[in-house]
Design a protein around this motif. Sequence first.
Motif, short mmCIF file in Angstrom:
data_model
loop_
_atom_site.label_atom_id
_atom_site.label_comp_id
_atom_site.label_asym_id
_atom_site.label_seq_id
_atom_site.Cartn_x
_atom_site.Cartn_y
_atom_site.Cartn_z
N GLY A 180 -20.38 3.69 11.95
CA GLY A 180 -21.13 3.16 13.07
C GLY A 180 -20.72 1.75 13.49
O GLY A 180 -21.23 1.24 14.48
N THR A 181 -19.80 1.14 12.75
CA THR A 181 -19.36 -0.21 13.10
C THR A 181 -18.41 -0.15 14.29
O THR A 181 -17.43 0.59 14.27
CB THR A 181 -18.64 -0.88 11.90
OG1 THR A 181 -19.51 -0.87 10.77
CG2 THR A 181 -18.25 -2.30 12.24
N ALA B 39 -12.83 -2.30 9.41
CA ALA B 39 -13.13 -2.53 7.99
C ALA B 39 -13.49 -3.99 7.75
O ALA B 39 -12.97 -4.89 8.43
CB ALA B 39 -11.94 -2.11 7.12
N GLU B 40 -14.36 -4.24 6.78
CA GLU B 40 -14.76 -5.61 6.47
C GLU B 40 -13.58 -6.38 5.87
O GLU B 40 -12.93 -5.91 4.94
CB GLU B 40 -15.93 -5.61 5.49
CG GLU B 40 -17.22 -5.05 6.09
CD GLU B 40 -18.36 -5.09 5.10
OE1 GLU B 40 -18.10 -4.98 3.88
OE2 GLU B 40 -19.52 -5.23 5.54
N ILE C 259 -13.47 7.65 15.61
CA ILE C 259 -13.25 9.04 16.02
C ILE C 259 -13.66 9.13 17.48
O ILE C 259 -14.84 8.95 17.82
CB ILE C 259 -14.06 10.02 15.15
CG1 ILE C 259 -13.67 9.89 13.68
CG2 ILE C 259 -13.89 11.45 15.66
CD1 ILE C 259 -14.50 10.75 12.74
N ASN C 260 -12.71 9.40 18.35
CA ASN C 260 -12.97 9.34 19.79
C ASN C 260 -12.98 10.75 20.39
O ASN C 260 -12.22 11.64 19.98
CB ASN C 260 -11.90 8.51 20.49
CG ASN C 260 -12.01 7.03 20.11
OD1 ASN C 260 -13.08 6.46 20.21
ND2 ASN C 260 -10.91 6.45 19.65
N ALA D 225 -23.58 7.17 20.57
CA ALA D 225 -22.91 5.96 20.10
C ALA D 225 -21.52 5.84 20.73
O ALA D 225 -21.10 4.74 21.15
CB ALA D 225 -22.80 5.98 18.58
N GLU D 226 -20.81 6.96 20.80
CA GLU D 226 -19.49 6.94 21.44
C GLU D 226 -19.63 6.62 22.93
O GLU D 226 -18.82 5.87 23.49
CB GLU D 226 -18.80 8.29 21.25
CG GLU D 226 -18.44 8.60 19.80
CD GLU D 226 -17.81 9.97 19.67
OE1 GLU D 226 -17.27 10.49 20.67
OE2 GLU D 226 -17.86 10.55 18.57
#
Length: 792
Positions: free
Chosen positions: A53-54, A109-110, A238-239, A300-301
């Motif tokens: 979700g980031t 990624a963090e 993921i698009n 969300a997308e």
Amino acid sequence: MNVITKTVQLPDGRTISIETGKVAKQADGAAVIRMGNTVLLATVCAAKDAVPGTDFMPLQVDYREQYSAAGRFPGGFTKREGKASDNEILTSRLVDRVLRPLFPSNYHAEVYVQVMLLSADGVDQPDALAGFAASAAMACSDIPFDYAISEVRVARVNGEYVINPTFQQMADADMDLMVGATTDNIMMVEGEMKEVSEQDLIDALKAAADAIKPMCLIQTELSKELGTDVKREYEDEINDEELRDQIKKELYTPVYDVNKQALEKHARMDAFDKILADFLEAYDAAHTDLSADDLEEKHAEAHRYYDDVMRDAMRRCILDEGMRLDGRKTTDIRPIWCEVDALPMPHGSAIFQRGETMSLSTCTLGTKLDEKMVDDVLGKSYMRFLLHYNFPPFSTGEAKAQRGVGRREIGHGHLAWRGLKGQIPENYPYTVRLVSQILESNGSSSMASVCAGTLALMDAGVPIKKPVSGIAMGLIKNPGEDKYAILSDILGDEDHLGDMDFKTTGTKDGLTATQMDIKCDGLSFEILEQALMQAKAGREHILDKMLETMSEPRAELKPQVPRIETLDIPKEFIGAIIGPGGKIIQQMQEETGATITIDEADGKGHIQISAPNKDSIDAAMNKIKSIVAVPEVGEVYEGTVRSIMPYGCFVEILPGKDGLLHISEIDWKRLETVEEAGIHEGDKIKVKLMEIDPKTGKYKISRRALLEKPEGYVERERRPRPDRNDRGERGEYRPRREGDFRPRRDDDRHDNYNRRPRHDDDRYEGGGRRFEHKDNVEENNGSNENNEHNAE
């Protein structure tokens, strides 16, 4: 260990080395940067996968300085490093702002970057190496990163541009810029100047860019040698390309139409939200076969794709039609409204509103005791001009609690502080604190703080050298297109969706501070120069509007402002004013109600006296002047009798300065006791300073010299004492004459005729009437031989 070392040379011949493979080998990447005796360690670690979700880049940069690097103990009770100082936070922000745009847009990624100062000798400035160290650590890792970067400090010293100047060189600099760049593009600029021209700033950026190029190239070489030029694979997004195309096709035109309506901020956002909400409602109705979890994922997308549509529509509306979100042209400044003396009790206050951004600034004037002590690793210093910036959530209409001061607030306040600090007079006795409360925000709130701060300073009566205004510039430039648009006085959305945030502050004569963040791949110096000249025109327009409200500082301070007087005294009088254990200065403060501070600098004592009223200041000033006053022969003083002796009394003619008033100098008539003249301890009497002993510095004073001499008074003739010759022998006395003999009285203590000359080995007892030779004590056995000898 596979230790690899690379070096790069600065234009003046100094070298910077990168070493990797020796320490911190468990981090994804680690590099030790060394310049002279200054050593920094930079490490970077990244999570293997992104948090679901980031949709942003979760980068955290921390720059920390160890006190052991300079051989110092941390202050405080625990004697260990605590939370990050403002200086460390500001350096962290400088590194973050140049690194963040260079991660792939779909990498979530963090990532944690830590830079530690391990050694510093106080010669080279370590914060100038932090960006270089962070990028070198990235180059030693396989974390996805588009380009190597570096940062340098550039200063103009005696007309010459110096890269990474020393602390000593900075004392003579009129420009101090931190510049971050890749091999080809400037990415970040922040610094302060002493009213320099726009062309001077461009020249400084060119000098920095030339110095950064070899630093970036050496990182590329290091990455290839380590094999980290091949980056790790990731799949953080993921698009759904079908959904992306559908949103762009159906929503682009409605969004473009909203852009052209020139709505105010909240109305515009409500219109944008309704467009997306209607689309999602229709999408859900058409996909009843999807589960609730699947629909949530699609929503969300959809939000992510809709942001891209909003961005494209806004940019095309500006590039194709020259129309901005609020209906302005690219060079237009939003309407401005100002007010001074907005609050009754602060020492100075002002409101500055530009469009939908408003700052309420207050100015407080304090004493030297209100200065801020900055205890950094490389030394202590004091700040007498402070500027604090507050950004409460209600300023943007957000329903959330206000927490502690964040990094953004520290950074924005520091930029405004840089823009204004050079206009405070060097010898101004007050400590000055500005507080900017952002009451509304829609872009450029830090520049509103500069404008409101200038008006608040003038309202407080601070004699600033020149008023300062500020403006934020934006840029719209699509990749592969030659067309671009430079925007004056940008909105919040234009900052978020645009390619540049370029803030400048200055007076009518030149720039005082700047901050620039670049978000696009390339920015030529031609565009930068055009943006600076357009910013100058906007800044001058804003300054004219400010001066219509208040054209110059108040001539008088407001009644509630504490008054301050200053005084310089010779260095040797500092101890006399302070007194033993601070007794004298504390007593003066209690008696006068004034606050007195004293500081030694430039071989002098600098005294500052503050009080709510002039009477207290005058009383304290008179006491200090009497302490530092030097008594002059012939002057008349009103002194205080401190003690009475049989031969006279001691009178304090000035604080800490006592003189002997001999009994013969009290009156023209002969006195047996001091009290006969009606003089007692604590009395105030006027005396005249007759003489200062050149050897002892003692003061000889007289009271009778101020009294009228009685008629017929005859001064008694005194026989002068014979002078000593060069061998210390007295001259001969005249022969004794008949009648000179004075019979011995019973109460005489000394027998001047029968006294035996004293020998070096004699020991007298009883005032010389009896003596015993130390060598004959045992032989005498208590006999009266010595007394018989005296009798003879």
